[in-house]
Design a protein around this motif. Structure first.
Motif, mmCIF file in Angstrom:
data_model
loop_
_atom_site.group_PDB
_atom_site.id
_atom_site.type_symbol
_atom_site.label_atom_id
_atom_site.label_comp_id
_atom_site.label_asym_id
_atom_site.label_seq_id
_atom_site.Cartn_x
_atom_site.Cartn_y
_atom_site.Cartn_z
ATOM 1 N N PHE A 279 70.265 -9.262 -50.024
ATOM 2 C CA PHE A 279 69.852 -10.472 -49.303
ATOM 3 C C PHE A 279 70.966 -10.953 -48.375
ATOM 4 O O PHE A 279 71.718 -11.852 -48.678
ATOM 5 C CB PHE A 279 69.314 -11.582 -50.224
ATOM 6 C CG PHE A 279 70.126 -11.939 -51.421
ATOM 7 C CD1 PHE A 279 70.748 -13.167 -51.499
ATOM 8 C CD2 PHE A 279 70.234 -11.062 -52.501
ATOM 9 C CE1 PHE A 279 71.474 -13.513 -52.621
ATOM 10 C CE2 PHE A 279 70.961 -11.407 -53.618
ATOM 11 C CZ PHE A 279 71.585 -12.643 -53.677
ATOM 12 N N LEU B 235 67.384 -16.604 -49.248
ATOM 13 C CA LEU B 235 66.447 -16.554 -50.376
ATOM 14 C C LEU B 235 65.553 -17.780 -50.369
ATOM 15 O O LEU B 235 64.353 -17.694 -50.598
ATOM 16 C CB LEU B 235 67.220 -16.496 -51.703
ATOM 17 C CG LEU B 235 67.836 -15.161 -52.056
ATOM 18 C CD1 LEU B 235 68.522 -15.250 -53.411
ATOM 19 C CD2 LEU B 235 66.752 -14.089 -52.107
ATOM 20 N N TYR B 236 66.159 -18.935 -50.069
ATOM 21 C CA TYR B 236 65.369 -20.159 -50.011
ATOM 22 C C TYR B 236 64.284 -20.027 -48.948
ATOM 23 O O TYR B 236 63.115 -20.334 -49.186
ATOM 24 C CB TYR B 236 66.273 -21.357 -49.703
ATOM 25 C CG TYR B 236 65.487 -22.623 -49.410
ATOM 26 C CD1 TYR B 236 64.989 -23.406 -50.456
ATOM 27 C CD2 TYR B 236 65.223 -23.006 -48.098
ATOM 28 C CE1 TYR B 236 64.245 -24.531 -50.190
ATOM 29 C CE2 TYR B 236 64.482 -24.136 -47.832
ATOM 30 C CZ TYR B 236 63.994 -24.901 -48.871
ATOM 31 O OH TYR B 236 63.247 -26.015 -48.605
ATOM 32 N N VAL C 32 62.881 -17.416 -47.773
ATOM 33 C CA VAL C 32 61.839 -16.427 -48.062
ATOM 34 C C VAL C 32 60.949 -16.864 -49.213
ATOM 35 O O VAL C 32 59.721 -16.779 -49.136
ATOM 36 C CB VAL C 32 62.486 -15.059 -48.366
ATOM 37 C CG1 VAL C 32 61.411 -14.060 -48.800
ATOM 38 C CG2 VAL C 32 63.220 -14.543 -47.140
ATOM 39 N N TYR C 33 61.549 -17.353 -50.306
ATOM 40 C CA TYR C 33 60.755 -17.565 -51.516
ATOM 41 C C TYR C 33 60.355 -19.012 -51.774
ATOM 42 O O TYR C 33 59.310 -19.270 -52.337
ATOM 43 C CB TYR C 33 61.525 -17.041 -52.732
ATOM 44 C CG TYR C 33 61.727 -15.557 -52.692
ATOM 45 C CD1 TYR C 33 60.644 -14.701 -52.885
ATOM 46 C CD2 TYR C 33 62.956 -15.010 -52.421
ATOM 47 C CE1 TYR C 33 60.812 -13.338 -52.822
ATOM 48 C CE2 TYR C 33 63.142 -13.641 -52.360
ATOM 49 C CZ TYR C 33 62.055 -12.812 -52.566
ATOM 50 O OH TYR C 33 62.217 -11.464 -52.499
ATOM 51 N N LEU C 34 61.214 -19.956 -51.406
ATOM 52 C CA LEU C 34 60.953 -21.326 -51.826
ATOM 53 C C LEU C 34 60.391 -22.217 -50.734
ATOM 54 O O LEU C 34 59.610 -23.106 -51.001
ATOM 55 C CB LEU C 34 62.247 -21.955 -52.361
ATOM 56 C CG LEU C 34 62.647 -21.488 -53.757
ATOM 57 C CD1 LEU C 34 63.990 -22.074 -54.139
ATOM 58 C CD2 LEU C 34 61.589 -21.899 -54.771
ATOM 59 N N LYS C 35 60.780 -21.927 -49.486
ATOM 60 C CA LYS C 35 60.424 -22.819 -48.390
ATOM 61 C C LYS C 35 58.926 -23.089 -48.343
ATOM 62 O O LYS C 35 58.490 -24.235 -48.275
ATOM 63 C CB LYS C 35 60.874 -22.188 -47.079
ATOM 64 C CG LYS C 35 61.046 -23.173 -45.959
ATOM 65 C CD LYS C 35 61.585 -22.408 -44.750
ATOM 66 C CE LYS C 35 61.612 -23.267 -43.537
ATOM 67 N NZ LYS C 35 61.927 -22.449 -42.367
ATOM 68 N N ARG D 65 56.655 -22.877 -50.670
ATOM 69 C CA ARG D 65 56.177 -23.693 -51.788
ATOM 70 C C ARG D 65 56.575 -25.140 -51.629
ATOM 71 O O ARG D 65 55.778 -26.046 -51.864
ATOM 72 C CB ARG D 65 56.757 -23.159 -53.093
ATOM 73 C CG ARG D 65 56.040 -21.918 -53.535
ATOM 74 C CD ARG D 65 56.557 -21.489 -54.875
ATOM 75 N NE ARG D 65 56.279 -20.064 -55.041
ATOM 76 C CZ ARG D 65 56.658 -19.367 -56.098
ATOM 77 N NH1 ARG D 65 57.354 -19.965 -57.037
ATOM 78 N NH2 ARG D 65 56.368 -18.100 -56.197
#
Lengths: 246, 384
Positions: free
Chosen positions: B341, B348-349, B351-354, B356
């Protein structure tokens, strides 16, 4: 009198480890002229443009632009003197939008602090819109430049030079990789922008050359082989020999 | 005001990020941790200055500096010299052979304060030196390199060599610099005792405020045309050069600014931790700083702060139980980040959390009428 010419190149020579890529070249480009340089591969066409814009340093000879000697200038000063250069492969900022590409090329705030204080004022916006219109990209202003088609990238780079309003514009194979209709439009574009400035274009496509050239220079092995209008050059036996011979 | 909001804070998204970071530093940490642990966090936050500087220099400028510790250290040493002189007044050093000079000089048979220490009696000179000494050094190094178009790996190696040289110099000149032990036993800042609990709280808050200020300054720079030029240079340096810019000047500015930011961190380090030693300025800490920035996300100013805190937390937690494994673990972490990454935690934020977080936030806003304008069009209007 060299002053009558926008660009006066005399006895220009560059050698790479003894190999003379450009050898005693003389080239005179008038104001408002659209000159096309043709020649077989390795003739030194791109090298000549590199020498004029300062990317490569000459071993000998002189390049005068409006009476200013360019051979000792750093690149950014050559640009500021009014010489613009388009590279062979589209050289644009892929991660920025079309608008930002043009904005960065706008000739203001070129120092470190100037760029920190640069504001997109109305005149900048107007100029960007005007150029975008000229290069057929008005609809794509907010598109990321990397997503444009190949032809559009070529236009964008031309636009990035136009916004600087250079007196001499050098284009290295501007229609390479373009579709037929894009070529048509580019020929129109070049004829339009050659008003009020000199253009040097390197091109292989003879049909295209015919449409735009005022005068053609044929380079071969770093030297001028022939010069004149398109018909004269095409019927020149030496030129035919070089292109078709052996 | 509007320009301040969009340029310095970074618009709505940037303002929220800053507010969360500010709440974390100013409210959550002090309420949660005792003063000992809080002081430790304060120390880590001083490293975050170096990491933020690296985000600018490396992430945006594309210049990998492996000598950020040099500037951190120079800022720290400048501050330390002032504090040490104040701690070495003739009364408290009366037992020395030469009273009134720092103790380590006395141990090294130095009988007179070296000339370059003299101006550090003045607080104002010291504060200026904290900024100017690293700035001038960075300017000289980067001018020499970038004007000659030295870049990439070569530049990184040279910065690393400078870190090694400075360490050797400091260690070798023990009588003037305190050598390998560094400068210790510091007491007051302009008569103010920095070792009390209240002083530690105040310094922690000052440090946090400075860090946020630096991040805002960087935001301002990145939001200007300068910021877009940095991106453009990373992309097509020649195009920028042949658009009439002296590319070297922009790199020099970026590198020097990164140095200045690190130096502020160094000065805050010494105030909170109370000592300065060459082990903080050499190659290893310089590379650790790169790891902080890489793990936080090298193009995220805020991410770099979290990256620094996380790695340092990991370092103290992990090295308490497995001291010998820590370095290996950190190396593996670095390689892992670069390979899997490359944009670090911030990436990472994104890709995965933003998605949501945004959909969660959207649930509260459902009452609003949906936007009718096409995104492209609104964007155009905002831009122009």
């Amino acid at each position: 009198m060299s002053y009558e010419f926008a660009l006066t190149v005399e006895d220009l020579t560059v050698s790479f480890d003894g190999f003379k890529a450009v050898d005693g070249l003389n080239l005179y480009v008038e104001k408002n002229e659209l000159r096309v340089i043709i020649g077989p591969n390795g003739a030194g066409k791109t090298t000549v443009l590199d020498l004029i814009c300062g990317k490569t340093r000459a071993t000998g000879g002189s390049i005068q632009f409006n009476g200013i000697e360019l051979t000792k200038f750093p690149e950014y000063k050559i640009v500021q003197a009014g010489v613009g250069r388009k590279f062979q492969t589209p050289s644009i900022y892929e991660n920025l939008s079309v608008l930002e590409n043009l904005e960065i090329s706008f000739p203001r705030g070129r120092s470190v602090f100037g760029s920190l204080m640069f504001k997109r004022t109305q005149d900048v916006t107007d100029r960007i819109l005007e150029i975008a219109e000229t290069i057929f990209l008005s609809e794509q202003l907010n598109v990321q430049a990397g997503l444009l088609s190949h032809g559009q990238k070529q236009w964008l780079e031309i636009g990035m030079l136009l916004i600087q309003d250079p007196e001499l514009l050098m284009l290295d194979e501007p229609v390479a990789g373009m579709s037929v209709s894009e070529r048509e439009k580019t020929a129109e574009l070049l004829n339009k922008i050659s008003q009020g400035r000199s253009l040097i274009v390197i091109e292989h496509d003879m049909e295209f050359v015919k449409r735009i050239a005022h005068k053609v220079t044929v380079l071969h092995q770093g030297k001028v082989l022939a010069e004149g209008n398109m018909d004269a050059v095409q019927n020149n036996p030496k030129v035919i020999e070089v292109y078709l011979g052996h | 005001m509007n320009a301040f909001y969009s340029n310095w804070l970074g618009g709505k998204k940037g303002a929220i990020e800053l507010a969360i970071l500010a709440a974390f530093i100013f409210i959550v940490m002090p309420l949660w941790l005792d003063i000992f642990r809080l002081n430790l966090v304060g120390k880590y936050l001083t490293y975050a200055f170096a990491a933020v500087g690296l985000v600018m220099v490396w992430g945006y400028g594309g210049i990998l500096s492996l000598g950020q510790g040099v500037f951190f250290g120079l800022g720290g040493y400048c501050m330390a010299m002032y504090l040490k002189l104040e701690a070495s007044d003739p009364v408290s050093t009366a037992h020395q052979t030469t009273p009134g000079i720092p103790d380590f000089m006395d141990w090294n048979q130095v009988t007179q304060l070296p000339l370059f220490w003299e101006p550090f009696h003045s607080l104002i000179f010291t504060l200026a030196a904290v900024i100017m000494v690293p700035l001038v050094l960075a300017y000289v190094i980067s001018t020499a390199m970038f004007k000659r178009r030295v870049g990439g790996v070569y530049f990184s190696i040279i910065t690393q060599a400078i870190a090694a040289i400075l360490t050797i110099l400091v260690v070798g000149q023990q009588g003037m610099t305190g050598g390998i032990n560094g400068i210790t036993d510091l007491k007051t800042l302009h008569g103010w005792n920095i070792n009390t609990e209240s002083a530690k709280y105040i310094l922690y808050y000052v440090n946090g405020a400075l860090l946020l200020g630096v991040i805002m300054l960087c935001r301002f720079i990145l939001s200007s045309k300068f910021g877009r030029l940095l991106l453009a240079m990373r992309d097509k340096e020649d195009r920028v050069r042949f658009s009439g810019y002296d590319v070297a000047n922009f790199k020099i500015f970026t590198f020097s600014m990164g140095a200045m930011i690190s130096a502020i961190g160094g000065a805050m380090f010494i105030l909170q931790v109370g000592f300065m030693s060459p082990s903080l300025i050499g190659i290893v800490p310089s590379i650790e700083m790169v790891i902080f920035a890489a793990i936080g996300g090298r193009v995220s100013l805020v991410g770099a702060v979290y990256g620094t805190l996380l790695v340092n937390y990991g370092k103290s937690a992990f090295s308490e139980s497995f001291p010998s494994l820590w370095l290996l673990f950190m190396g593996a972490l670095f390689i892992g980040v670069v390979m899997f990454f490359p944009n670090g935690l911030a990436g990472l934020y994104d890709v995965y959390l933003k998605g949501r977080v945004e959909s969660l936030a959207g649930k509260f806003k459902k009452k609003n009428p949906p936007a009718i304008l096409t995104p492209a069009k609104t964007e155009l209007q905002n831009e122009l």
